[in-house]
Design a protein around this motif. Structure first.
Motif, short mmCIF file in Angstrom:
data_model
loop_
_atom_site.label_atom_id
_atom_site.label_comp_id
_atom_site.label_asym_id
_atom_site.label_seq_id
_atom_site.Cartn_x
_atom_site.Cartn_y
_atom_site.Cartn_z
N LEU A 496 0.82 -1.20 0.00
CA LEU A 496 0.00 0.00 0.00
C LEU A 496 0.86 1.26 0.00
O LEU A 496 0.57 2.24 -0.70
CB LEU A 496 -0.93 -0.02 1.22
CG LEU A 496 -2.19 0.85 1.13
CD1 LEU A 496 -3.04 0.43 -0.05
CD2 LEU A 496 -2.99 0.76 2.42
N ASN A 497 1.96 1.25 0.75
CA ASN A 497 2.87 2.40 0.78
C ASN A 497 3.56 2.59 -0.57
O ASN A 497 3.76 3.72 -1.03
CB ASN A 497 3.91 2.23 1.88
CG ASN A 497 3.29 2.32 3.27
OD1 ASN A 497 2.28 2.99 3.46
ND2 ASN A 497 3.90 1.66 4.25
N THR A 498 3.93 1.46 -1.21
CA THR A 498 4.56 1.54 -2.52
C THR A 498 3.62 2.15 -3.56
O THR A 498 4.01 3.03 -4.35
CB THR A 498 5.00 0.13 -2.98
OG1 THR A 498 5.89 -0.43 -2.02
CG2 THR A 498 5.70 0.21 -4.33
N ILE A 499 2.37 1.70 -3.55
CA ILE A 499 1.38 2.24 -4.49
C ILE A 499 1.10 3.71 -4.20
O ILE A 499 0.92 4.52 -5.11
CB ILE A 499 0.09 1.41 -4.43
CG1 ILE A 499 0.37 -0.02 -4.89
CG2 ILE A 499 -1.00 2.04 -5.29
CD1 ILE A 499 -0.82 -0.95 -4.77
N GLU A 504 1.50 9.45 -5.75
CA GLU A 504 1.99 10.81 -5.47
C GLU A 504 2.94 11.31 -6.55
O GLU A 504 3.01 12.52 -6.88
CB GLU A 504 2.67 10.84 -4.11
CG GLU A 504 1.69 10.66 -2.95
CD GLU A 504 2.41 10.59 -1.62
OE1 GLU A 504 3.65 10.52 -1.63
OE2 GLU A 504 1.73 10.61 -0.58
N SER A 505 3.75 10.39 -7.14
CA SER A 505 4.69 10.80 -8.19
C SER A 505 3.96 11.21 -9.46
O SER A 505 4.43 12.05 -10.20
CB SER A 505 5.66 9.66 -8.50
OG SER A 505 4.95 8.53 -9.00
#
Length: 506
Positions: A496-499, A504-505
């Motif tokens: 979830l943090n990776t996605i 955000e990018s």
């Protein structure tokens, strides 16, 4: 030395002795013959009523035939959005004991290890999923709390003999016989258990309560049984509380806790069990009820401690032995679990689930010869209702020994017995993914989620496939669903943090 004199009993005395020796069919036949000679013999009439009701007796404390209508259309639940750990709908998932995600359940909501108890057949998931599930009462309507039992009794309980139906309730003077303390209890149990007419049984109990001046705790308990069957849980609670004020009985405490459990108030049920233990210390019924509630709330340590207290009071309690063994198995101590399961086998219990449990314990303890023989015995004695779970566990055993081809075959056989077996779908999807068949794996994971939307493994594995295929939006939704079932899963949080960084990018 005098010769032995044999005594021959006849008439009502013979019927009564047969009844005391639990030879109910013979006692009923003698009563029938006596009633043909004298239809007005009230004692014989009452004894035949008792014989018929005892032949179909079901312990109401253990009778939890709650079906689709009661599960998903329940209007008596007080707190639909309760805090975790205070409701059966939101058990704790971070307890100090065994995590619920490590103690898998079947589609029926039962632990895969074969531990079966009341309320374990409640359907989890959505109502749409339950509607798609095959009917168990062989009817076209949604299964209700009474339809399953009606099918179990069948037409045998109401089959008319050569003289027709024994008691014609339509022509019976309910007020007269319900007010007679000599026969009203036998008549109530006949109507409640044998005829299964709860409306007439409630009428009998109401008249009997009134004739006793509202001072008889027995009839208040019987009224509560009728209200529980009819789904009138608040009325049942009032009757049981009033009964406890007159006389404190183990049965009354247990029924009151059962009523609280039905309205999803486990804290009130635990308080009731505690009050019962103050009056009846170390009572097995109270301790077992508390252990079941604690396990349903996710408090596995407390549940196991209570089951150990049950074993201290009653060393041959099969449910307590099985639950303690299950905890040791999932706690990484298969050798100790094996001792408990062998104890059950020594007590004369023989079932496919028990042999499979012994086989899995032997496999985990690297006793491969005993494991193979136990699994083969389970396979030979299994019935259709547990065949899918047996083959699923065989597939797990094949994975452990490295035979992936046989594991895949076992999962397919499990699905042939139960196409809705979501655990087999997930594991078969994992094996397909290992072979590089991504689309087939994705299809199997999607099918498992459609069968059981709240299942952690199905959502998590499909999320991994979506992540590798670059479908981040779908992956995020699946991970969020998986976190609802297992909030502390670290790998889900990392995904979830990776996605989130990718979003955000952009």
């Amino acid at each position: 030395m005098s010769d032995d004199v044999s005594v021959e009993f006849s008439g009502f005395i013979k019927a009564f002795r047969l009844f005391r020796n639990n030879r109910l069919s013979e006692a009923e036949a003698v009563c029938t013959a006596l009633l043909r000679k004298n239809p007005l013999d009230q004692a014989t009439w009452a004894l035949k009523l008792q014989c018929l009701s005892d032949s179909t007796y079901v312990d109401e404390l253990e009778n939890e035939d709650v079906g689709l209508a009661e599960t998903f259309l329940e209007q008596n639940v007080i707190a639909p959005n309760a805090r975790p750990g205070t409701s059966f709908q939101r058990p704790k998932t971070t307890s100090k004991g065994v995590n619920p995600i490590l103690r898998p359940s079947t589609n029926a909501g039962r632990p895969i290890t074969g531990v079966v108890r009341p309320q374990s057949s409640f359907k989890s998931g959505s109502m749409e999923q339950a509607v798609r599930t095959a009917r168990t009462a062989k009817t076209a309507r949604a299964v209700s709390s009474t339809s399953a039992r009606n099918m179990r009794l069948g037409t045998a309980s109401m089959a008319s003999g050569g003289d027709g139906e024994f008691v014609n309730l339509a022509r019976l003077n309910i007020d007269k016989y319900a007010a007679d303390p000599q026969v009203n209890r036998q008549l109530f149990e006949y109507v409640f258990y044998y005829v299964n007419d709860i409306r007439i049984a409630h009428q009998i109990a109401g008249v009997a309560t009134k004739s006793a001046g509202y001072e008889d705790h027995f009839w208040k308990n019987q009224l509560a049984k009728c209200y529980l069957r009819l789904g009138m849980l608040q009325d049942a609670t009032k009757q049981l509380i009033s009964s406890l004020q007159q006389k404190q009985l183990i049965e009354t405490f247990a029924f009151l806790a059962k009523a609280y459990n039905r309205v999803d108030q486990p804290m009130a049920a635990l308080k009731t069990y505690s009050q019962g233990l103050e009056v009846f210390p170390e009572d097995v019924t109270m301790l077992t009820g508390m252990a079941r509630v604690q396990e349903a709330l996710g408090e596995y340590e407390l549940s196991v401690d209570l089951y150990k207290k049950v074993l201290d009071a009653q060393s041959n309690n099969i449910e307590a032995i099985a639950c303690v063994a299950t905890t040791y198995y999932y706690g990484g101590k298969p050798e100790i679990a094996l001792r408990y399961y062998r104890r059950i086998l020594q007590m004369g219990v023989s079932s496919a689930e028990l042999f499979m449990n012994i086989g899995l314990c032997c496999l985990a303890a690297q006793q491969f010869d005993f494991a193979l023989s136990s699994i083969m015995r389970a396979q030979a004695t299994m019935t259709e209702d547990v065949a899918a779970d047996i083959w699923y566990n065989i597939g797990q055993a094949m994975v452990d020994v490295g035979d992936l081809y046989s594991a895949s075959r076992a999962y397919r056989i499990a699905l042939s017995h139960d196409p809705d077996h979501s655990e087999s779908l997930v594991n078969l999807g994992i094996l397909q993914h290992r072979e590089g068949k991504t689309e087939e794996a994705r299809s199997l994971f999607s099918s498992a989620i459609s069968k059981n939307p709240t299942m952690f493994e199905g959502n998590f594995n499909l999320a991994l496939v979506c992540l590798h295929q670059g479908k981040y939006h779908e992956c995020r939704k699946l991970v969020e669903k998986a976190l609802i079932a297992f909030p502390d899963h670290e790998h889900c949080k990392k995904i979830l943090n990776t996605i989130k960084v990718l979003y955000e990018s952009i």
